[in-house]
Design a protein around this motif. Structure first.
Motif: not given
Length: 403
Positions: A229-240, A264-272, A274-276
């Motif tokens: 849970h923390r691994f996925l949450a970290n990715i979602a949080y960091g990307g946001a 482009w960086m913002g779009y990529t980060s938001n995509f990351i 969402i993946l998390g």
């Protein structure tokens, strides 16, 4: 002495020492049968009208915010750097370097807040810390050593970027990044063991006396669900967070080329992010299922008792994240050459997301007066009541994730 030699010596030391610290603790545990501390009201002091629990919670929450970011961003930084090697596109490499630039700014603050958290725990809850040290023993020393190693690898990874940018040296650089992420995840797993032990203790008897090994205490029932849970949450949080940084820089920059980069960086980060975020609810289901399996009363208290209001707030935040993330993607899509042809589908997606959000928010039991209960015929609405139970909410959330 070269840096690689230092790493080799450190690894050898850990391999030599950790078996004794982790697996040979059974003999020590047999001699140490003192139970867990039994706190009283005096163990939760008020200092200047401020609760010690509030101080510790504030420090812990801030440390969690920063640590989640510092652990997550290097993960997709090295993935983006690998994309630059595969595609030969330097834009990926530049973006990965900027990811790490943000991390460097946050790392010192993370360590500072972490030190404040440790100090507040030692000052306000010395009995708790003494007990945790007794349970986990040498593991805390390993944690401190890993933190030092993470600091070294983080700075080496960032400041060697230009020197190791070309040719085969790039693989050496990514190896340093891989080591950084491995150490960071190990730190998270160890810290998760301490937290999950306090919810589902293992390796102790009913009085809290240490009867097992450090590994038994570490691998408690909630450890693996919390890790995922923390691994996925970290990715979602960091990307946001990185997406928010990129959005700000996009608005602040005047140079069209730099604006395009941050867009482009913002779009990529938001995509990351969402993946998390997409698999995160399923990790949450697993965590709550294990909580109920370990202690049904703890699960009821969390989701249907005094802490239930936090889940209502969480529902609002989840719906807000879904709407905001989709709007961000739609806005970026409309700026592309072929984005306009997909604009007609946006309204249908919005209807599904808003509808799922409303179902997710619908309560099962209403807070009513006696007259309202009599007029309604009970505490459950005849039409909306079924939307308040988990099958309906799970369906709504799954549809929101799909769309």
């Amino acid at each position: 002495m070269k840096f690689s030699h230092l790493l080799a010596l450190f690894a050898a030391f850990v391999l030599l020492v950790s078996p004794d610290l982790v697996f040979a603790a059974a003999d020590e545990a047999a001699a140490v049968l003192e139970g867990a501390p039994k706190p009283s009201r005096l163990d939760y002091p008020l200092i200047g009208g401020v609760s010690a629990r509030t101080v510790v919670w504030s420090a812990a929450q801030m440390h969690l915010f920063l640590a989640a970011f510092v652990l997550a961003v290097p993960l997709f930084a090295i993935a983006t750097e690998f994309m630059s090697v595969v595609t030969g596109d330097d834009r990926f490499d530049n973006m990965a370097r900027e990811f790490m630039k943000i991390t460097m700014a946050a790392y010192s603050l993370t360590a500072l807040v972490g030190g404040g958290l440790l100090l507040s725990l030692l000052v306000f809850y010395p009995h708790l810390m003494e007990y945790l040290i007794r349970v986990f023993r040498g593991q805390m020393l390993i944690y401190a050593m890993l933190f030092g190693l993470e600091s070294i690898t983080l700075y080496v990874y960032f400041y060697s970027w230009d020197a190791l940018r070309r040719g085969n040296r790039k693989w050496y650089h990514m190896s340093i990044g891989l080591l950084l992420n491995t150490v960071g995840l190990t730190l998270m797993f160890i810290a998760n063991a301490w937290v999950s032990f306090m919810m589902s203790p293992a390796g102790v008897d009913p009085t809290g006396a240490v009867t097992g090994t450090v590994w038994e205490a570490t691998r408690n029932p909630l450890w693996n669900p919390l890790n995922l849970h923390r691994f996925l949450a970290n990715i979602a949080y960091g990307g946001a967070i990185v997406g928010g940084y990129a959005a700000y820089m996009f608005l602040a920059e005047k140079d069209p080329e730099k604006k395009a980069h941050y867009d482009w960086m913002g779009y990529t980060s938001n995509f990351i992010a969402i993946l998390g975020f997409i698999p995160l609810p399923f990790a949450g289901y697993w965590l709550m299922a294990e909580i109920y399996a370990y202690s049904q009363q703890m699960g009821i208290t969390a989701m249907g008792g005094i802490l239930a209001w936090l889940f209502i707030i969480q529902a609002v935040l989840i719906g807000t994240i879904m709407l905001a993330a989709n709007y961000y993607l739609w806005s970026g899509l409309m700026r592309t050459d072929r984005g306009a042809q997909y604009a007609k589908y946006v309204k249908y997606i919005a209807v599904v997301i808003v509808g799922g959000f409303l179902v997710w928010l619908t309560p099962h039991t209403l807070i009513l007066t006696a007259n309202e209960i009599q007029n309604l015929g009970g505490t459950h609405h005849k039409i909306l009541g079924p939307l308040g139970i988990m099958p309906a909410k799970n369906t709504a959330v799954n549809l929101m994730l799909v769309f």
